[in-house]
Design a protein around this motif. Structure first.
Motif, short mmCIF file in Angstrom:
data_model
loop_
_atom_site.label_atom_id
_atom_site.label_comp_id
_atom_site.label_asym_id
_atom_site.label_seq_id
_atom_site.Cartn_x
_atom_site.Cartn_y
_atom_site.Cartn_z
N LEU A 33 -4.80 12.53 10.15
CA LEU A 33 -4.34 12.89 9.21
C LEU A 33 -4.22 14.95 8.15
O LEU A 33 -4.23 14.61 7.09
N GLY A 34 -4.99 15.01 9.20
CA GLY A 34 -4.98 17.15 9.32
C GLY A 34 -3.60 17.48 9.32
O GLY A 34 -3.65 18.76 9.28
N VAL A 35 -3.45 16.55 10.24
CA VAL A 35 -1.53 17.18 10.32
C VAL A 35 0.13 16.91 9.45
O VAL A 35 0.44 17.11 9.93
N ILE A 36 -0.16 15.24 9.42
CA ILE A 36 0.85 15.30 8.67
C ILE A 36 0.69 14.21 7.53
O ILE A 36 -0.61 13.59 7.25
N ASP A 37 1.76 13.57 6.35
CA ASP A 37 0.78 13.62 5.55
C ASP A 37 0.60 11.57 5.68
O ASP A 37 1.15 10.82 6.53
N TYR A 38 -0.32 11.46 5.29
CA TYR A 38 -1.32 10.08 5.07
C TYR A 38 0.09 9.21 4.67
O TYR A 38 -0.46 7.97 5.43
N ARG A 39 0.48 8.98 4.29
CA ARG A 39 1.65 8.40 3.92
C ARG A 39 2.17 7.50 4.41
O ARG A 39 2.83 6.19 5.19
N THR A 80 2.08 1.81 9.58
CA THR A 80 0.97 -0.01 10.42
C THR A 80 2.26 -0.94 9.73
O THR A 80 1.88 -1.91 10.72
N ALA A 81 3.00 -0.75 8.16
CA ALA A 81 3.58 -1.31 7.71
C ALA A 81 4.40 -2.07 9.01
O ALA A 81 4.70 -3.06 9.08
N GLY A 82 5.07 -1.16 8.98
CA GLY A 82 6.85 -1.62 10.14
C GLY A 82 6.43 -2.02 11.32
O GLY A 82 6.35 -3.18 11.69
N GLY A 83 4.95 -1.83 11.76
CA GLY A 83 4.80 -2.01 13.23
C GLY A 83 4.07 -3.57 13.25
O GLY A 83 4.26 -4.73 13.81
N VAL A 84 3.32 -3.81 11.70
CA VAL A 84 3.33 -5.50 11.97
C VAL A 84 4.18 -6.10 11.29
O VAL A 84 3.98 -7.02 11.93
N ALA A 103 1.08 -1.27 0.36
CA ALA A 103 -0.06 0.18 0.35
C ALA A 103 1.05 1.03 0.28
O ALA A 103 0.53 2.25 -0.50
N TYR A 104 1.96 1.17 1.11
CA TYR A 104 3.08 2.63 1.06
C TYR A 104 3.72 2.59 -0.43
O TYR A 104 3.50 3.49 -1.48
N LEU A 105 3.89 1.31 -1.07
CA LEU A 105 4.40 1.64 -2.72
C LEU A 105 3.63 2.23 -3.47
O LEU A 105 3.89 2.68 -4.17
N VAL A 106 2.55 2.04 -3.47
CA VAL A 106 0.97 2.17 -4.41
C VAL A 106 0.89 3.85 -4.63
O VAL A 106 1.44 4.06 -5.15
N VAL A 107 1.21 4.14 -3.37
CA VAL A 107 1.10 5.64 -2.89
C VAL A 107 1.84 6.39 -3.24
O VAL A 107 2.22 8.03 -3.54
N GLN A 108 3.22 5.46 -2.76
CA GLN A 108 4.23 6.38 -3.14
C GLN A 108 4.84 6.66 -4.02
O GLN A 108 5.35 7.97 -4.68
#
Length: 423
Positions: A384-390, A396-400, A309-314
């Protein structure tokens, strides 16, 4: 020349050979069909009655809030006979759902919220009581198959039911969906009435044991066994972090697919198909690798899906079919992995927990998974209103993946208590 007869193939243990389990499965299909159709329609209905997106979203809050009362539901399930409790709960839930027929306009929206909370609480009570009922009904080697089948039904209904509910809502209004949901609970009550199970007897409170000590026994049991403690904490962390991912779902669709919100439906359907497949093969995998490694691989798949998901949006892909392939891959990975985690940790919990602690450990595990996820969803929505959603997707990816790694390296906890042939 001497010949020897070949030994007959040994069939893997299956709960489907038991009539009582098959009846429970029929009821589970019926309740899931109505439940999954209803909760989405209620949000749409409130939105149409009030014209408010926020009012419609509150439906999901009232579904989630009963998680805070789950320990009380588990305590009740462990202190009474479960089959009568389940019959009464399903009949009562049908009655609660039918009160929605009284809603005529915006002035009765409160009734929708109250009914939603009521049937959400009933779901925790039935989950706790049903866990104990299955423990009394099935031997250890059939628990994984039973959990895998129920998980597959859950995910299959999440693919079918929202479409059925939406079609009924458009064609006949909310009353048709209400009738479908109530009928599902009535079917489950009938199935339970025909089941004959030798239940473990309710145990009285120990001398000197306080109510709060008794209530917290489920959490203490989850933490007492080293392997169960590891899987519970890793699952709570991994699934809790997916709340951040859920908060980014609309930016993910917008930037990853470069489509509008309507594309969320097909994307979620792909995840549902992956979850159905993962649930169907979960018991087979558990018999070969054991609960710990099943949970570890499940978390790894969820983490890898989030990384995609991160790669797809990055780095957005140029062609629509490539974007759909990328989003389809991440949804399928996450969908496939989640049932492995659930089946692994739930089966271990059921095996290691005494019959009359099943309700409280079931409730404690539900709280451990659902409450962190709700909190992280709220946090992610605020961030979401403060930092980039990416960044939320990356965290999430790193923690999981770290949670998966912790379970992988916990192999020293494997013992004769862990199920199956290690493969």
């Amino acid at each position: 020349m001497t010949t020897t007869a070949s030994a007959p193939a040994i069939k893997p243990p299956s709960p489907m050979r038991r009539p009582a389990y098959r009846r429970l499965m029929v009821g589970w299909v019926a309740t899931n069909l109505g439940d999954s159709a209803l909760y989405l329609v209620l949000a749409i209905w409130v939105k149409e009655l009030t014209g408010s997106d926020a009012a419609g979203a509150l439906v999901f809050l009232f579904i989630g809030l009963p998680a805070l009362l789950a320990p009380f539901a588990g305590q009740l399930a462990d202190r009474v006979h479960r089959r009568p409790l389940l019959i009464g709960t399903n009949l009562s839930t049908a009655a609660v759902v039918l009160t929605l027929l009284l809603v005529q306009g915006p002035a009765q929206v409160w009734l929708i919220y109250a009914a939603t909370f009521g049937y959400g609480l009933a779901a925790y009570l039935t989950a706790a009581a049903q866990s104990g009922l299955l423990r009394d009904l099935l031997p250890d080697d059939e628990l994984a198959g039973a959990n895998g089948i129920f998980t597959s039904i859950d995910n299959g209904m999440r693919i079918i039911s929202p479409a059925v509910g939406a079609a009924l809502y458009v064609a006949a209004g909310p009353w048709a969906v209400i009738a479908l949901a109530a009928a599902g609970f009535l079917v489950m009550a009938v199935m339970l009435a025909t089941v004959r199970i030798e239940e473990s007897a309710p145990e009285p409170r120990l001398d000197g044991e306080t109510y709060w000590h008794e209530l917290s026994a489920g959490f203490r049991a989850l933490l007492a066994d080293p392997l169960l403690r590891l899987l519970t904490i890793a699952t709570a962390v991994g699934f809790g972090l997916t709340g951040l991912l859920n908060a980014t779902i609309f930016p993910l669709v917008e930037h990853g697919l470069q489509e509008g919100p309507a594309a969320l439906g097909p994307a979620q359907a792909i995840q549902g198909v992956g979850a159905l497949a993962g649930g169907l093969c979960s018991a087979w995998m558990l018999r070969r690798i054991g609960e710990r490694r099943l949970v570890a691989w499940g978390l790894a798949l969820v983490g890898l899906g989030t990384l995609v998901a991160y790669l797809v949006v990055q780095w957005p892909l140029p062609d629509a079919w490539m974007r759909w392939a990328g989003v389809g891959a991440l949804q399928a990975l996450i969908g496939f992995g989640v049932p492995w985690v659930i089946v692994g940790v739930v089966t271990l919990r059921m095996r290691l927990t005494p019959a009359r602690l099943q309700g409280r450990t079931s409730a404690a595990l539900n709280v451990s998974i659902n409450v962190p996820q709700m909190l992280m969803l709220a946090l992610g929505s605020a961030l979401l209103g403060v930092i980039d959603y990416r960044w939320l997707i990356a965290v999430t990816a790193g923690g999981v993946l770290l949670a998966a790694a912790a379970v992988f390296v916990g192999r020293r906890l494997d013992s004769a208590d862990e199920s199956p042939s290690q493969g």
